[in-house]
Design a protein around this motif. Structure first.
Motif, short mmCIF file in Angstrom:
data_model
loop_
_atom_site.label_atom_id
_atom_site.label_comp_id
_atom_site.label_asym_id
_atom_site.label_seq_id
_atom_site.Cartn_x
_atom_site.Cartn_y
_atom_site.Cartn_z
N PHE A 41 0.87 -1.17 0.00
CA PHE A 41 0.00 0.00 0.00
C PHE A 41 0.90 1.22 0.00
O PHE A 41 2.12 1.09 0.11
N ASP A 42 0.31 2.40 -0.14
CA ASP A 42 1.11 3.60 0.01
C ASP A 42 0.47 4.50 1.05
O ASP A 42 -0.66 4.29 1.48
N LEU A 43 1.25 5.47 1.48
CA LEU A 43 0.81 6.46 2.45
C LEU A 43 0.96 7.84 1.84
O LEU A 43 1.91 8.09 1.10
N LYS A 103 -3.80 6.07 4.17
CA LYS A 103 -3.32 4.78 3.67
C LYS A 103 -4.15 4.45 2.44
O LYS A 103 -5.38 4.42 2.51
N ARG A 104 -3.48 4.18 1.31
CA ARG A 104 -4.18 3.87 0.07
C ARG A 104 -3.79 2.46 -0.38
O ARG A 104 -2.63 2.18 -0.62
N THR A 105 -4.79 1.60 -0.46
CA THR A 105 -4.58 0.21 -0.87
C THR A 105 -5.31 -0.02 -2.18
O THR A 105 -6.52 0.21 -2.27
N LEU A 112 -5.34 7.38 8.81
CA LEU A 112 -4.70 6.81 9.98
C LEU A 112 -4.49 7.90 11.03
O LEU A 112 -4.03 8.99 10.68
N GLU A 123 9.32 1.17 4.61
CA GLU A 123 8.72 2.39 4.07
C GLU A 123 9.78 3.13 3.25
O GLU A 123 10.90 3.31 3.72
#
Length: 182
Positions: A62-64, A77-79, A97, A136
């Motif tokens: 995922f990314d943040l 948080k993007r999944t 988050l 990360e």
């Protein structure tokens, strides 16, 4: 690389190539090997001399997105749901988050990035979380063109409005106040 002629990549494959100043997943492609790299070079040659960047591909779980609006911070948080290797494009689940004691590093990262550019009041830091290791990796820093999460956009636009008015009043209408604060 300044142009297609300079595209001598010595990193690992697969690699990610990004052409010019594209954003939001546009202008990026995953290049699996050095044979495909040659084909990509020929495509970049057709971009009117645009520069490009390359880096090793990381499979993202995922990314943040760490968002800084003045003294207001958010972490999203993007999944991906679409199965796309670009975790921030297509259909994705976005969850906010909370900033806790365990993840205060995100606030520090946003502040450090803002400081690198002379003190940005508005910026985002994009981070990919590697699927295999959980490590990360900071991918990029965005300025005011970051875009806002739709679920929070109304509130975030109010914060931006208030921040802008405060700065304009301090710097333009009451410059002596700005001097006293320094």
């Amino acid at each position: 690389f300044a142009s297609h002629q300079a595209m001598m990549y010595g990193g690992t494959f697969p690699a990610v190539l990004k052409v010019g100043h594209a954003h939001a997943g546009m202008g990026k492609m995953r290049v699996p090997n050095h044979h495909e790299w040659d084909d990509v070079r020929s495509v970049v040659a057709m971009t009117d001399g645009k520069y490009c960047t390359a880096e090793p591909f990381l499979s993202g779980e995922f990314d943040l997105r760490i968002q800084k609006l003045g003294d207001h911070y958010r972490v999203f948080k993007r999944t991906t749901m679409s199965g796309n290797w670009k975790t921030n494009t297509g259909c994705s689940i976005v969850e906010e988050l909370p900033l806790t004691e365990d993840n205060q590093r995100y606030k520090r990262w946003a502040d450090a990035a803002a400081g690198l550019f002379g003190g940005l009041d508005i910026c985002t830091v994009d981070v990919i979380v590697e699927a295999d290791t959980g490590k990360e990796w900071i991918l990029e820093v965005n300025g005011t063109s970051s875009g806002l999460c739709p679920q929070q956009a109304d509130r975030d636009n109010e914060i931006i409005r208030d921040l802008t008015l405060e700065k304009m009043n301090t710097e333009l209408c009451h410059p002596a106040a700005a001097d006293e604060e320094q």
